[in-house]
Design an enzyme around this catalytic site. Sequence first.
Site, PDB file in Angstrom:
ATOM      1  N   GLU A 160       0.764  -1.066  -0.045  1.00 13.83           N
ATOM      2  CA  GLU A 160       0.098   0.103  -0.008  1.00 13.83           C
ATOM      3  C   GLU A 160       0.921   1.333   0.027  1.00 13.83           C
ATOM      4  O   GLU A 160       0.554   2.415   0.411  1.00 13.83           O
ATOM      5  CB  GLU A 160      -0.892   0.027   1.314  1.00 13.83           C
ATOM      6  CG  GLU A 160      -0.201   0.001   2.535  1.00 13.83           C
ATOM      7  CD  GLU A 160      -1.232  -0.115   3.590  1.00 13.83           C
ATOM      8  OE1 GLU A 160      -1.361   1.025   4.287  1.00 13.83           O
ATOM      9  OE2 GLU A 160      -2.169  -1.132   3.810  1.00 13.83           O
ATOM     10  N   HIS A 207      -1.824 -11.428  11.445  1.00 18.32           N
ATOM     11  CA  HIS A 207      -1.649 -10.070  10.952  1.00 18.32           C
ATOM     12  C   HIS A 207      -1.292  -9.197  12.332  1.00 18.32           C
ATOM     13  O   HIS A 207      -2.289  -9.254  12.994  1.00 18.32           O
ATOM     14  CB  HIS A 207      -2.570  -9.420  10.169  1.00 18.32           C
ATOM     15  CG  HIS A 207      -2.410  -8.031   9.961  1.00 18.32           C
ATOM     16  ND1 HIS A 207      -1.065  -7.349   9.555  1.00 18.32           N
ATOM     17  CD2 HIS A 207      -3.033  -6.682  10.374  1.00 18.32           C
ATOM     18  CE1 HIS A 207      -1.208  -6.075   9.500  1.00 18.32           C
ATOM     19  NE2 HIS A 207      -2.437  -5.704   9.916  1.00 18.32           N
ATOM     20  N   CYS A 248      -3.525  -4.419   4.255  1.00 22.12           N
ATOM     21  CA  CYS A 248      -2.496  -5.312   5.149  1.00 22.12           C
ATOM     22  C   CYS A 248      -2.853  -6.761   4.557  1.00 22.12           C
ATOM     23  O   CYS A 248      -2.051  -7.735   5.193  1.00 22.12           O
ATOM     24  CB  CYS A 248      -2.508  -5.273   6.626  1.00 22.12           C
ATOM     25  SG  CYS A 248      -2.190  -3.551   7.119  1.00 22.12           S
TER      26      CYS A 248
END
Length: 426
Positions: A82, A250, A114
């Site tokens: 990103e 994550h 993400c």
Amino acid sequence: MTPVGIEAMNLYGGSTFVDVMELAAYRQLDTARFDNLLMKHKSVALPYEDPVSFAINAAKPVIDQLSDAEKDRIELLITCSESGIDFGKSMSTYIHHYLGLNRNCRLFELKQACYSGTAGLQMAVNFILSQVSPGAKALVIATDLSRFLVTEDGDALTMDWAFFEPSGGAGAVALLVSEKPEIFQLDVGANGYYSFEVFDTCRPIPDSEAGNADLSLLSYLDCCDQSFQEYQKRVTGTDYRTTFQYLCFHTPFGGMVKGAHRNMMRKHTDIKRDEINQDFHQRVQPGLTYCQRVGNIMGATVLVSLASTIEQGVFDVPKRIGCFSYGSGCCSEFYSGVAMASGQQKLKAMQLEKNLDSRYQLSMGEYETLLEGSNEVKFGTRNVVPNTGLLPGVWQSIIDNTTGKGTKRIFLKEIKEFYRQYEWVG
């Protein structure tokens, strides 16, 4: 069915870092709050580092281990980020050039906050499984850095900088995906995905981030539960506690993962609080070790957790790892695979921990200087020569860690009429 997964992988955590607790004290913030973050260090990008240089430095040690014939079988290159540097041109073109890859190669860039690293991995896995080119390999690189300021307008979408600053990191993870899953063999078809529209975080302009931290946390927790439930539907007999010997997440920051795991244990098991804490340290903590030293590098973070799990875990027998990937906006996925001792040894040969140890620790004064000087390289910068003399001690440490040691690293040399030029050091 053709076995598929990660043949090789590497983590690049940049050249410098700051100590999170030192940063909290310097900012005169409540250090007790930072204990709950479960963060130790965060990598910091230098003015002459960008997502392209991070990606190349992550991938080069992987590529260098291949024979020329093996290198020529890389037929797919996916960059996941990103932190792109161009609205049209993919970073993959630069990476492909500086790695010297075969021109008979598909290359492009993926963006989904993400989640992007998992998106790239799954796309590569399905390319290999398709067998349209038997023996082909795919190179997937998730690369991101936090070199942006928070938007200051409005209340609802203003990130808490005191919370965000210590967790936003910089780095990249490179994966070689093939029919030889020596590091991590994916469980084919064992995927639970769950997505919906939520405006929890966004980048409305290239170098700024906005969001609602509370909404993001709730969305993360919901997606973790729902994607796992979908995984359960597709994989008969799945049990959150017993099916997976390790779990990786994550990791925006360690405390968020601890809360998510506690929430999942309460919903999907009937064990008590002390046992939940014990389970966290046994199955989840190994995956936090490197995340705690690098910070949140967006699409790469779940892959950092995977690398950390495989290196820090005990693999006396093959063990299954459950992975949860989340990207704001949002898209999430729960998937799994198997790692074993031979793969752990192969990953340890990449010396991930040694490379993290070799980074330069910034003093708070140097960190402030870096924050002030890093604005010279932004999205859309047309002409600039990044200043390696901004922090002479940092540049000297880079020279000392590369020269004569057989390990070259690449850095941004110049942007000339938008075109980025890079230079090898070492």
